[in-house]
Enzyme design. Structure first.
Site, PDB file in Angstrom:
ATOM      1  N   VAL A   1       3.693  -0.867  -4.770  1.00 31.77           N
ATOM      2  CA  VAL A   1       3.063   0.240  -4.051  1.00 31.77           C
ATOM      3  C   VAL A   1       3.277  -0.016  -2.566  1.00 31.77           C
ATOM      4  CG1 VAL A   1       0.907   1.450  -3.538  1.00 31.77           C
ATOM      5  CG2 VAL A   1       1.322   0.563  -5.839  1.00 31.77           C
ATOM      6  N   CYS A   2       3.573   1.031  -1.819  1.00 31.54           N
ATOM      7  CA  CYS A   2       3.683   0.954  -0.365  1.00 31.54           C
ATOM      8  C   CYS A   2       4.719  -0.107   0.029  1.00 31.54           C
ATOM      9  CB  CYS A   2       2.287   0.689   0.220  1.00 31.54           C
ATOM     10  SG  CYS A   2       2.123   1.038   1.982  1.00 31.54           S
ATOM     11  N   THR A   3       4.403  -0.952   0.997  1.00 32.84           N
ATOM     12  CA  THR A   3       5.373  -1.946   1.471  1.00 32.84           C
ATOM     13  C   THR A   3       5.534  -3.125   0.518  1.00 32.84           C
ATOM     14  OG1 THR A   3       3.640  -2.935   2.856  1.00 32.84           O
ATOM     15  CG2 THR A   3       5.131  -1.366   3.911  1.00 32.84           C
TER      16      THR A   3
END
Length: 231
Positions: free
Chosen positions: A102-104
């Site tokens: 998820v995300c970075t």
């Protein structure tokens, strides 16, 4: 009785708690799933807010996972050059059915060499770093490429987890969980993407991100250089 599905979510200092807790809330409702919260040691892990998280298993004691998930946050800038964590992810990835983020968190998968030749999503502000790890950045809330499932920034973690549940179980299971948590977003403002937010808001946030940008860029460059040396 079928074997439990082992799902592991990585913890680390300065993790963005919603990157982690959004998917956790969804995946914890998946029938037959055993959830593991993983870090190097069993000790409190500070998030990027006042919330402190407690791992349930260490790297050394973690069972083989069916799904490994790496959330994002400012702490990923350190994690992309943390060999102990990258080695753990590589070991798990050899037999895991799904390798996710998820995300970075996708930058960490990239630094571990796990996204080479794959499409991947991440936070909009970090898209430019994915190609250095051999990944193809995709600007979607959720990106599914074979057994890699990656989510965009922060709140996209809920979309990611529901998509993953539909793959692991069924659409009906995912929809039942969605209804149970009343995930029916209707944001008060249309500013959740740089494509729709007012230009002055985009500029303001980009300036804030740029203040910490050199540190992230340096971390990503070092991680990408190391990956090229291994290749």
């Amino acid at each position: 009785m079928s074997e439990p599905l082992h799902i592991g979510l990585l913890l680390f200092p300065k993790v963005t708690q919603l990157d982690f807790t959004g998917p956790l809330q969804v995946l914890s409702r998946l029938p037959g799933a055993t959830i593991h919260l993983i870090w190097k040691r069993i000790e409190p892990v500070p998030s990027d807010t006042v919330l402190v998280l407690t791992p349930t298993v260490s790297f050394a004691d973690c069972p083989q996972l069916d799904v490994i998930c790496v959330p994002g946050g400012a702490g990923t800038d350190d994690l992309v050059n943390d060999q102990e964590t990258l080695d753990f992810l590589r070991r798990q990835a050899r037999s895991a059915k799904y390798i996710t983020s998820v995300c970075t968190g996708s930058l960490v998968l990239g630094a571990a060499g796990l996204l080479q030749g794959y499409n991947a999503a991440t936070h909009w502000s970090a898209m430019q770093y994915l190609p250095a790890f051999g990944a193809v950045p995709v600007g979607t809330r959720v990106c599914v490429d074979r057994n890699r499932v990656t989510g965009g920034g922060v709140t996209a973690g809920i979309d990611f987890a529901l998509t993953l549940v539909s793959i692991l179980a069924s659409r009906k299971t995912a929809e039942t969980i969605q209804l149970g948590i009343e995930y029916n977003p209707a944001p008060p403002f249309n500013a959740g993407s740089p494509d729709t937010a007012p230009p002055e808001v985009v500029s303001f946030l980009k300036e804030r991100i740029a203040a910490s940008g050199p540190g992230r860029s340096d971390a990503m460059n070092r991680a990408a250089a190391r990956l090229r040396e291994v290749a």
